[in-house]
Design an enzyme around this catalytic site. Structure first.
Site, PDB file in Angstrom:
ATOM      1  N   ASP A  91       1.063  -1.127   0.158  1.00  0.00           N
ATOM      2  CA  ASP A  91      -0.103  -0.194  -0.011  1.00  0.00           C
ATOM      3  C   ASP A  91       1.105   1.475  -0.125  1.00  0.00           C
ATOM      4  O   ASP A  91       1.556   1.255   0.630  1.00  0.00           O
ATOM      5  CB  ASP A  91      -1.217   0.098   1.561  1.00  0.00           C
ATOM      6  CG  ASP A  91      -2.088   1.013   0.848  1.00  0.00           C
ATOM      7  OD1 ASP A  91      -2.065   1.537  -0.202  1.00  0.00           O
ATOM      8  OD2 ASP A  91      -2.715   1.220   1.999  1.00  0.00           O
ATOM      9  N   ASP A 123      -3.157   2.601  -6.431  1.00  0.00           N
ATOM     10  CA  ASP A 123      -1.960   2.308  -5.329  1.00  0.00           C
ATOM     11  C   ASP A 123      -1.675   1.319  -4.353  1.00  0.00           C
ATOM     12  O   ASP A 123      -0.830   1.608  -3.153  1.00  0.00           O
ATOM     13  CB  ASP A 123      -1.985   3.804  -4.359  1.00  0.00           C
ATOM     14  CG  ASP A 123      -3.424   3.755  -3.347  1.00  0.00           C
ATOM     15  OD1 ASP A 123      -4.450   2.641  -3.781  1.00  0.00           O
ATOM     16  OD2 ASP A 123      -3.659   4.530  -3.227  1.00  0.00           O
ATOM     17  N   GLU A 124      -2.547   0.732  -4.664  1.00  0.00           N
ATOM     18  CA  GLU A 124      -1.805  -0.810  -4.217  1.00  0.00           C
ATOM     19  C   GLU A 124      -2.459  -2.426  -4.935  1.00  0.00           C
ATOM     20  O   GLU A 124      -2.995  -2.698  -5.533  1.00  0.00           O
ATOM     21  CB  GLU A 124      -3.223  -0.611  -2.449  1.00  0.00           C
ATOM     22  CG  GLU A 124      -4.219  -0.754  -2.552  1.00  0.00           C
ATOM     23  CD  GLU A 124      -5.029  -0.878  -1.392  1.00  0.00           C
ATOM     24  OE1 GLU A 124      -4.877  -1.583  -0.942  1.00  0.00           O
ATOM     25  OE2 GLU A 124      -6.404  -0.141  -1.256  1.00  0.00           O
TER      26      GLU A 124
END
Length: 617
Positions: A97, A187-188
């Site tokens: 993350d 983003d993860e």
């Protein structure tokens, strides 16, 4: 079990304050006790249409909880399920993350922001820096509320091209360690590094540290990570990883896993939404450790809460399959736009046309078509409604045709004051997929079982779940989770915002076409929700008469190829008829042939034999 008094619905209740706080109140870096922050949010929104709508929903939910508590008090105890045999500790699953991703990218371009409270967004925050989070500012919050909490907040406009560029670089790094990683956003993501560790003879901690070092070296961005044996356990870990820029390794033994899950808030469990959180809290279930204490109640209310899912959560047992989302799993494609409140018909239709253009691009680029088009619109009172139309043909992906269908569905509802409008296409056909086998041949092909599906529990598990509801259950979320989770976008207050956003949806339960009366804006009825696995299907008011036909849809008979408008039961009956029709015809033919032979035999019988037969009788 001692009966508990149902919660009193009140505009000052703790439940309403938590509801007004929004869905992002669990973000890393926020103050542990957010009571004062929640009261500021409530005071800032008091008197608005959004506030009144949330207060009404909170009261309805309190009444619903009172009914559930009554059912609980009448329930008997004495149920247990043994799931430990399903635990698999052989895989190394990592949840990566990025730390405050949008803000971190902005810092790369403007280092002067270092140490200052700033956020990215327009009328609603997309993300906030860790300095801003200390004041209570967070993603999904209205900007004017964030500025009340943090007067010195610096607001930056979104730069999605730049974020996408950096996201691609980061994802390329992740894919070096797991080519079949599951991206959970820009983003993860989730990685299974078992094979990589075996091939390179490194342990999990060394591998994850290498991943984080590589990301920082090549992008100057930091990433936090958690290591666990499955996706549920690992999803909690980045917040435990001393965010930002940390990692945490959960020991791979059942004792450590159960101890870790025991005190975990039930709200943090993937598949448990804010509404289900309140329902469970009403039964005394606030942490995962409480699940086992109340398992008897949960078993007798299995259809409401999903006992198997909750017990698996308590034990820390979940899927460890990590793979990209498959095209065949996609159930819908859609686009929507948020804007400041509009009541002008021309302006609303212009927004609808823009959405139709977005949807055309996505359908053409993705290679999709479908048979049902759904219009979604949100009133200025924050209530969400949908109207749908189904076709016997595949819908054209042209902007003009999509706009015409949406316009047809929208015009009877006007005049309205809207702040969101969207279009969604369901009953999809993958134009990139090979043509499927026709007729009954497709039933002879081996089933394409998704690894995401959970096998049905054997023996004692069958005693705890009705067959009707357990078949095909994936136990990855509570029943109704996607119904209850409201659209996270637009959860802020009625801010003076003209910023537009586009969202893609994935809906597993397309609506059946049916006309519904326009809900009165001044006196809204009870909010209803429809199943969805995306933000696109949010709270929907819908009369009972329209809901009764939801399961009826257009279906092709695999035997005769006839297009039927019926439910699954009707389709099965028709298939049975088609399969047995030839048998019946053959039996009728045999019967007719037998009767004809008997008649010919009687005609050729000797007259003397006839006479003897008469004398015999």
């Amino acid at each position: 079990m001692e009966p508990e008094n149902p919660p009193e619905p009140s505009q000052d209740s703790v439940s309403l304050l938590k509801r007004l706080a929004g869905p992002s109140s669990t973000k890393a870096g926020l103050t542990h006790d957010q009571t004062a922050i929640n009261r500021v949010i409530a005071e800032a929104s008091k008197g608005s249409k959004f506030y009144e709508n949330e207060k009404r929903k909170d009261k309805e939910l309190s009444e619903r909880i009172a009914k559930i508590l009554k059912q609980r008090d009448e329930a008997l105890q004495g149920v247990d399920i043994q799931l430990e045999s399903q635990r698999d500790l052989s895989q190394i699953v990592v949840h990566v993350d990025m730390d405050a991703f949008y803000c971190s990218v902005e810092l790369l371009d403007d280092p002067s922001l270092q140490g200052k409270p700033f956020a990215v967004g327009g009328g609603v925050l997309s993300t906030a820096s860790y300095e801003a989070r200390k004041f209570g500012a967070r993603s999904g919050m209205a900007t004017f509320v964030a500025k009340k909490l943090c007067p010195d907040l610096i607001l930056l406009k979104s730069n999605f091209e730049r974020y996408s560029e950096m996201s691609d670089k980061v994802m390329d790094i992740f894919e070096r360690y797991d080519p079949t990683m599951l991206a959970a956003g820009c983003d993860e993501g989730y990685l299974n590094i078992t094979k990589y560790c075996e091939e390179h003879m490194v342990d999990a901690d060394t591998c994850v540290q290498e991943i984080r070092d590589t990301v920082f070296r090549e992008t100057s961005l930091t990433v936090s990570a958690g290591i666990a044996p499955n996706k549920v356990c690992v999803s909690f870990l980045p917040n435990e990883a001393n965010k930002p820029n940390g990692q945490y390794h959960l020991p791979f033994d059942h004792t450590s896993i159960k101890a870790f899950m025991h005190d975990l808030s039930i709200r943090k469990v993937p598949g448990v939404g804010r509404v289900n959180e309140r329902l469970l809290e009403a039964l005394g279930i606030k942490t995962c450790g409480d699940i086992f204490k109340h398992r008897a109640t949960l078993q007798l209310m299995d259809k409401q809460f999903g006992l198997v899912f909750l017990l698996r959560t308590y034990l820390g047992i979940a899927s460890n399959v990590v793979q990209p989302i498959q095209r065949e799993e996609k159930k819908s494609i859609g686009a929507e736009r948020t804007f400041h409140a509009l009541s002008n018909k021309t302006q609303i239709l212009r927004k609808l046309e823009e959405v139709a253009g977005e949807l055309e691009n996505d359908m053409v680029r993705g290679g999709w078509t479908g048979k049902t088009v759904t219009l979604k619109f949100k009133l200025d009172t924050f209530q969400v409604f949908t109207r749908a139309k189904s076709f016997d043909r595949w819908v054209s992906s042209k902007k003009e045709d999509l706009f015409a269908i949406g316009k047809e569905l929208l015009l009877p509802e006007l005049p309205l004051t809207l702040r969101l409008i969207g279009l969604r296409v369901t009953k999809l056909k993958d134009l990139h997929a090979p043509e499927p086998l026709g007729g009954i041949k497709r039933f002879l092909e081996p089933a394409n079982l998704s690894p995401r599906k959970r096998p049905r529990l054997a023996s004692n598990a069958e005693d705890c779940n009705d067959e009707e509801h357990d078949t095909g259950e994936d136990h990855e979320s509570m029943p109704g989770f996607y119904e209850e989770e409201e659209n996270a976008e637009g959860r802020g207050f009625d801010a003076p915002d003209d910023e537009e956003q586009t969202l893609i949806s994935h809906d597993s339960n397309p609506l059946h076409h049916g006309r519904r009366a326009r809900p009165p804006v001044s006196a809204p009825g009870t909010s209803r929700t429809r199943p969805s696995d995306s933000p696109f299907s949010a709270t929907t008011s819908k009369p009972m008469s329209a809901r009764q036909g939801d399961r009826v849809r257009h279906q092709d008979c695999p035997i005769c190829g006839k297009l039927l408008e019926t439910d699954n039961k009707g389709l099965n009956a028709h298939i049975d008829f088609c399969l047995s029709r030839n048998v019946i015809m053959e039996a009728q033919t045999n019967a007719q042939n037998t009767a004809k032979k008997s008649k010919d035999l009687m005609l050729s019988w000797p007259s003397s034999a006839k006479g003897k037969r008469k004398r015999k009788g």
